[in-house]
Motif scaffolding. Structure first.
Motif, PDB file in Angstrom:
ATOM      1  N   GLN A   1       0.856  -1.198   0.000  1.00 31.49           N
ATOM      2  CA  GLN A   1       0.000   0.000   0.000  1.00 31.49           C
ATOM      3  C   GLN A   1       0.891   1.247   0.000  1.00 31.49           C
ATOM      4  OE1 GLN A   1      -2.200   0.180   3.634  1.00 31.49           O
ATOM      5  NE2 GLN A   1      -3.600   1.791   2.957  1.00 31.49           N
TER       6      GLN A   1
ATOM      7  N   PHE B   1       0.634   4.632   0.183  1.00 31.08           N
ATOM      8  CA  PHE B   1      -0.102   5.871   0.489  1.00 31.08           C
ATOM      9  C   PHE B   1       0.832   6.890   1.155  1.00 31.08           C
ATOM     10  CE2 PHE B   1      -4.848   4.391   0.827  1.00 31.08           C
ATOM     11  CZ  PHE B   1      -4.734   3.747  -0.389  1.00 31.08           C
ATOM     12  N   SER B   2       1.451   6.496   2.284  1.00 35.03           N
ATOM     13  CA  SER B   2       2.213   7.450   3.106  1.00 35.03           C
ATOM     14  C   SER B   2       3.461   7.954   2.388  1.00 35.03           C
ATOM     15  CB  SER B   2       2.645   6.795   4.415  1.00 35.03           C
ATOM     16  OG  SER B   2       1.534   6.309   5.104  1.00 35.03           O
TER      17      SER B   2
ATOM     18  N   GLY C   1       1.238  11.772   5.871  1.00 34.34           N
ATOM     19  CA  GLY C   1       0.834  10.579   6.619  1.00 34.34           C
ATOM     20  C   GLY C   1      -0.605  10.784   7.036  1.00 34.34           C
ATOM     21  N   SER C   2      -0.785  11.407   8.206  1.00 36.14           N
ATOM     22  CA  SER C   2      -2.148  11.745   8.654  1.00 36.14           C
ATOM     23  C   SER C   2      -2.798  12.662   7.617  1.00 36.14           C
ATOM     24  CB  SER C   2      -2.097  12.476   9.986  1.00 36.14           C
ATOM     25  OG  SER C   2      -1.423  11.699  10.924  1.00 36.14           O
TER      26      SER C   2
ATOM     27  N   TRP D   1       7.185   3.818   4.775  1.00 36.19           N
ATOM     28  CA  TRP D   1       6.490   2.864   5.662  1.00 36.19           C
ATOM     29  C   TRP D   1       5.683   1.847   4.851  1.00 36.19           C
ATOM     30  CZ3 TRP D   1       9.288   4.823   9.122  1.00 36.19           C
ATOM     31  CH2 TRP D   1       9.235   6.161   9.493  1.00 36.19           C
TER      32      TRP D   1
ATOM     33  N   SER E   1       4.665  -1.395   3.989  1.00 37.88           N
ATOM     34  CA  SER E   1       4.799  -2.766   4.517  1.00 37.88           C
ATOM     35  C   SER E   1       4.764  -3.779   3.379  1.00 37.88           C
ATOM     36  CB  SER E   1       3.657  -3.085   5.486  1.00 37.88           C
ATOM     37  OG  SER E   1       3.566  -2.116   6.485  1.00 37.88           O
TER      38      SER E   1
ATOM     39  N   PHE F   1       8.778  -2.876   7.047  1.00 34.15           N
ATOM     40  CA  PHE F   1       8.358  -1.926   6.010  1.00 34.15           C
ATOM     41  C   PHE F   1       9.547  -1.288   5.282  1.00 34.15           C
ATOM     42  CE2 PHE F   1       7.010   0.758   9.936  1.00 34.15           C
ATOM     43  CZ  PHE F   1       8.334   1.013  10.253  1.00 34.15           C
TER      44      PHE F   1
ATOM     45  N   ARG G   1       6.529  -4.078  19.261  1.00 35.37           N
ATOM     46  CA  ARG G   1       5.697  -4.005  18.056  1.00 35.37           C
ATOM     47  C   ARG G   1       4.413  -3.220  18.311  1.00 35.37           C
ATOM     48  NH1 ARG G   1       3.177  -2.917  14.613  1.00 35.37           N
ATOM     49  NH2 ARG G   1       2.769  -3.858  12.558  1.00 35.37           N
TER      50      ARG G   1
ATOM     51  N   ILE H   1      -0.291   4.042  15.478  1.00 33.77           N
ATOM     52  CA  ILE H   1       0.147   4.852  14.323  1.00 33.77           C
ATOM     53  C   ILE H   1      -0.344   4.213  13.017  1.00 33.77           C
ATOM     54  CG2 ILE H   1       2.141   5.780  13.085  1.00 33.77           C
ATOM     55  CD1 ILE H   1       3.759   5.488  15.686  1.00 33.77           C
ATOM     56  N   GLU H   2      -0.078   2.893  12.862  1.00 32.65           N
ATOM     57  CA  GLU H   2      -0.413   2.226  11.591  1.00 32.65           C
ATOM     58  C   GLU H   2      -1.927   2.258  11.345  1.00 32.65           C
ATOM     59  OE1 GLU H   2       0.599  -2.051  11.984  1.00 32.65           O
ATOM     60  OE2 GLU H   2       0.588  -1.653  14.114  1.00 32.65           O
TER      61      GLU H   2
ATOM     62  N   THR I   1      -3.402   7.265  12.824  1.00 33.46           N
ATOM     63  CA  THR I   1      -3.076   7.423  14.250  1.00 33.46           C
ATOM     64  C   THR I   1      -4.348   7.585  15.091  1.00 33.46           C
ATOM     65  OG1 THR I   1      -2.968   9.841  14.241  1.00 33.46           O
ATOM     66  CG2 THR I   1      -0.954   8.667  13.611  1.00 33.46           C
TER      67      THR I   1
ATOM     68  N   GLU J   1      -5.096   9.932  17.130  1.00 38.13           N
ATOM     69  CA  GLU J   1      -5.640  11.303  17.066  1.00 38.13           C
ATOM     70  C   GLU J   1      -6.548  11.448  15.841  1.00 38.13           C
ATOM     71  OE1 GLU J   1      -2.406  10.583  17.566  1.00 38.13           O
ATOM     72  OE2 GLU J   1      -2.299  11.147  19.674  1.00 38.13           O
TER      73      GLU J   1
HETATM   74  C1  LIG Z   1       3.864  -0.612  11.515  1.00 36.50           C
HETATM   75  C2  LIG Z   1       3.435   0.384  10.478  1.00 36.50           C
HETATM   76  C3  LIG Z   1       3.112  -0.045   9.206  1.00 36.50           C
HETATM   77  C4  LIG Z   1       2.706   0.876   8.215  1.00 36.50           C
HETATM   78  N1  LIG Z   1       2.429   0.408   6.952  1.00 36.50           N
HETATM   79  C5  LIG Z   1       2.083   1.295   5.989  1.00 36.50           C
HETATM   80  C6  LIG Z   1       1.847   0.856   4.640  1.00 36.50           C
HETATM   81  O1  LIG Z   1       1.944  -0.334   4.324  1.00 36.50           O
HETATM   82  N2  LIG Z   1       1.526   1.774   3.694  1.00 36.50           N
HETATM   83  C7  LIG Z   1       1.396   3.098   3.992  1.00 36.50           C
HETATM   84  O2  LIG Z   1       1.080   3.878   3.094  1.00 36.50           O
HETATM   85  N3  LIG Z   1       1.641   3.563   5.248  1.00 36.50           N
HETATM   86  C8  LIG Z   1       1.971   2.695   6.258  1.00 36.50           C
HETATM   87  N4  LIG Z   1       2.218   3.146   7.530  1.00 36.50           N
HETATM   88  C9  LIG Z   1       2.213   4.595   7.758  1.00 36.50           C
HETATM   89  C10 LIG Z   1       1.059   5.094   8.588  1.00 36.50           C
HETATM   90  O3  LIG Z   1      -0.158   5.064   7.872  1.00 36.50           O
HETATM   91  C11 LIG Z   1       1.429   6.534   9.011  1.00 36.50           C
HETATM   92  O4  LIG Z   1       2.571   6.421   9.855  1.00 36.50           O
HETATM   93  C12 LIG Z   1       0.334   7.234   9.741  1.00 36.50           C
HETATM   94  O5  LIG Z   1      -0.735   7.534   8.868  1.00 36.50           O
HETATM   95  C13 LIG Z   1       0.815   8.539  10.404  1.00 36.50           C
HETATM   96  O6  LIG Z   1       1.484   9.351   9.508  1.00 36.50           O
HETATM   97  P1  LIG Z   1       2.936   9.950   9.847  1.00 36.50           P
HETATM   98  O7  LIG Z   1       3.809   8.822  10.293  1.00 36.50           O
HETATM   99  O8  LIG Z   1       3.369  10.754   8.688  1.00 36.50           O
HETATM  100  O9  LIG Z   1       2.727  10.883  11.126  1.00 36.50           O
HETATM  101  P2  LIG Z   1       2.173  12.382  11.110  1.00 36.50           P
HETATM  102  O10 LIG Z   1       0.962  12.447  10.266  1.00 36.50           O
HETATM  103  O11 LIG Z   1       3.304  13.311  10.803  1.00 36.50           O
HETATM  104  O12 LIG Z   1       1.733  12.549  12.624  1.00 36.50           O
HETATM  105  C14 LIG Z   1       2.661  12.875  13.673  1.00 36.50           C
HETATM  106  C15 LIG Z   1       1.843  13.082  14.943  1.00 36.50           C
HETATM  107  O13 LIG Z   1       0.968  14.223  14.785  1.00 36.50           O
HETATM  108  C16 LIG Z   1      -0.383  13.851  15.029  1.00 36.50           C
HETATM  109  N5  LIG Z   1      -1.265  14.561  14.110  1.00 36.50           N
HETATM  110  C17 LIG Z   1      -1.072  14.751  12.782  1.00 36.50           C
HETATM  111  N6  LIG Z   1      -2.118  15.420  12.240  1.00 36.50           N
HETATM  112  C18 LIG Z   1      -2.998  15.651  13.250  1.00 36.50           C
HETATM  113  C19 LIG Z   1      -4.272  16.296  13.320  1.00 36.50           C
HETATM  114  N7  LIG Z   1      -4.856  16.818  12.238  1.00 36.50           N
HETATM  115  N8  LIG Z   1      -4.890  16.367  14.529  1.00 36.50           N
HETATM  116  C20 LIG Z   1      -4.308  15.811  15.642  1.00 36.50           C
HETATM  117  N9  LIG Z   1      -3.092  15.201  15.629  1.00 36.50           N
HETATM  118  C21 LIG Z   1      -2.452  15.111  14.454  1.00 36.50           C
HETATM  119  C22 LIG Z   1      -0.429  12.360  14.763  1.00 36.50           C
HETATM  120  O14 LIG Z   1      -1.502  11.733  15.442  1.00 36.50           O
HETATM  121  C23 LIG Z   1       0.925  11.893  15.279  1.00 36.50           C
HETATM  122  O15 LIG Z   1       0.890  11.719  16.670  1.00 36.50           O
HETATM  123  C24 LIG Z   1       2.616   2.252   8.531  1.00 36.50           C
HETATM  124  C25 LIG Z   1       2.944   2.685   9.823  1.00 36.50           C
HETATM  125  C26 LIG Z   1       3.345   1.777  10.788  1.00 36.50           C
HETATM  126  C27 LIG Z   1       3.672   2.281  12.165  1.00 36.50           C
END
Ligand SMILES: Cc1cc2nc3c(=O)[nH]c(=O)nc-3n(C[C@H](O)[C@H](O)[C@H](O)COP(=O)(O)OP(=O)(O)OC[C@H]3O[C@@H](n4cnc5c(N)ncnc54)[C@H](O)[C@@H]3O)c2cc1C
Length: 394
Positions: free
Chosen positions: A127, A129-130, A135-136, A165, A167, A224, A365, A371-372, A375, A377
């Motif tokens: 996938q 996406f990120s 991410g978020s 990220w 996977s 990942f 783990r 997060i995955e 998150t 939030e």
């Molecule tokens: C084990 C694992 C497997 C994963 N596998 C995949 C995968 O296969 N494919 C893929 O595409 N992605 C994958 N991900 C990525 C995952 O979807 C993202 O890590 C996640 O969406 C968060 O994005 P970020 O890491 O950029 O954090 P950020 O979005 O930068 O967030 C950082 C912090 O800020 C907070 N935050 C951000 N925006 C807001 C808001 N609007 N309001 C309140 N708080 C906020 C978040 O909650 C977090 O605490 C994986 C992640 C993990 C941990």
């Protein structure tokens, strides 16, 4: 929802139990190996066994190789899989995310080409996406797709950017990839909102223009990866749901991700809790009122999760696809699993903090659970706005 099984549902469960007793991994494949690559092959073999028995895609329609099971039977399937101690099949992303997304949005040719090899695990999925800055805020995707020949609408797309990220990318043949296509020819649409101008592609990972670099997690496993794309080629026929419609197609994938895993995860949680209770009883720590109070709290949470997972089925029955309520299950599951592994350290003792112990792995783990898949939030915001109907913050 009525939780009393009909005779047909009981027959389905018994047939599955008998099959799992005969073919389950403990019987035919032995213990799951610790090594990441070997474990992947082991789970792939398990998926093939499931597929040969007609159990890999229970919720998929019969025409595309599934069992055409009802929602209740699908729930029974995941409960029994967890109860028997069986792992998830290797390509969860294909079976639970890509398949259902293609069934909702893909055209006939895409479904014909891509669906059959998912269940058999001949071709697996990741996938994309990120991104480092998306991410978020997934709509902030910067990876860009442009037409190889801007004047030919049938020409290939050339995709350039970075995903992170991702996977299972090291094993995947296909990637569900979201990239920015702007005005449909790769240009910017003036004044367009961030979630507009995104397109959902099926990217062939087997090309030199896709560079997969492993990322090692806190557990020590490279589960990942980073993906670097430099003019990676995708034919027009591998655009899913139309150019510029990527946001909606991606939401289908995300909602399937949260709803699809709910059943399996709550059963896994119950198994882990039962294991922990057994250890606590054995070493006497369950006599400690604080420990027993925390175990009771975990029991209540696990039971609530089980009932919420069943309740989620009614949303699918009503609307034909998972609703935003899956966010509540995802939030509660990740919080409960993290509480469970922390309690395990108090119950099991120092051994749970050693590098090669199972509880040690689970402890590390579990940090990623909140997060995955989005998150905590972000799940809370979805619940506030889309389940409770509260006003948006801005
Ligand atoms: C084990 C694992 C497997 C994963 N596998 C995949 C995968 O296969 N494919 C893929 O595409 N992605 C994958 N991900 C990525 C995952 O979807 C993202 O890590 C996640 O969406 C968060 O994005 P970020 O890491 O950029 O954090 P950020 O979005 O930068 O967030 C950082 C912090 O800020 C907070 N935050 C951000 N925006 C807001 C808001 N609007 N309001 C309140 N708080 C906020 C978040 O909650 C977090 O605490 C994986 C992640 C993990 C941990």
């Amino acid at each position: 929802m009525d939780l009393t099984f009909t005779p047909e549902q009981l027959a389905f469960r018994d047939e599955l139990r008998a099959w799992l007793a005969e073919h389950g991994p403990a019987g035919s494949l032995g213990e799951e190996p610790d090594d990441e690559d070997e474990s992947w092959e082991w789970r792939r073999e398990w998926q093939r066994t499931l597929s040969e028995g007609g159990w890999a895609g229970v919720h998929w329609p019969k025409e595309v190789g599934g069992r055409g099971a009802s929602l209740t039977e699908t729930a029974i399937f995941f409960e029994e899989l967890g109860r028997s101690g069986s792992p998830l099949p290797a390509d969860v992303l294909g079976i639970l995310l890509a398949g259902p997304t293609l069934m909702s949005w893909g055209d006939d040719a895409q479904q014909e080409r891509l669906l059959p090899t998912i269940l058999s695990a001949d071709e697996t999925w990741c996938q994309g996406f990120s991104e480092p800055d998306a991410g978020s805020d997934f709509a902030a995707v910067k990876t860009r797709a442009v037409k190889a020949d801007p004047d030919d609408p049938d020409s290939d797309w050339l995709i350039t950017g970075q995903k992170v990220w991702t996977s299972g990318a090291q094993y995947a043949k296909w990637c569900m990839l979201v990239a920015r296509t702007g005005d449909g020819r790769g240009g910017q649409e003036p004044g367009a909102k961030k979630h507009q101008g995104l397109t959902y592609f099926v990217l062939d990972m087997e090309q030199e223009e896709v560079d997969v670099r492993p990322l090692v997690q806190i557990t020590g496993s490279p589960e990942f990866n980073e993906l670097f794309l430099t003019d990676a080629r995708v034919p027009q026929s591998m655009v899913v749901g139309g150019v510029g419609n990527g946001w909606k197609v991606a939401l289908t994938t995300l909602m399937n991700e949260r709803a699809g895993l709910a059943f399996f995860l709550q059963v896994r949680l119950r198994q882990a809790l039962d294991r922990l209770v057994a250890v606590a009883q054995e070493n006497g720590s369950s006599e400690d009122p604080v420990i027993s109070d925390r175990l009771a709290d975990l029991h209540l949470r696990t039971e609530a999760l089980r009932l919420m997972a069943w309740k989620g089925l009614t949303a699918i029955e009503q609307y034909g696809q998972p609703g935003p309520e899956g966010s509540l299950t995802k939030w509660l599951w990740s919080e409960t699993n993290q509480l469970l592994v922390q309690l395990a350290v108090d119950v099991v003792g120092a051994e749970a903090l050693t590098a090669d112990s199972r509880w040690g792995y689970e402890l590390l783990r579990a940090r990623g659970n909140s997060i995955e898949g989005g998150t905590t939030e972000i799940q809370k915001t979805i619940i506030a706005e889309r389940v409770l109907g509260l006003p948006r913050a801005s």
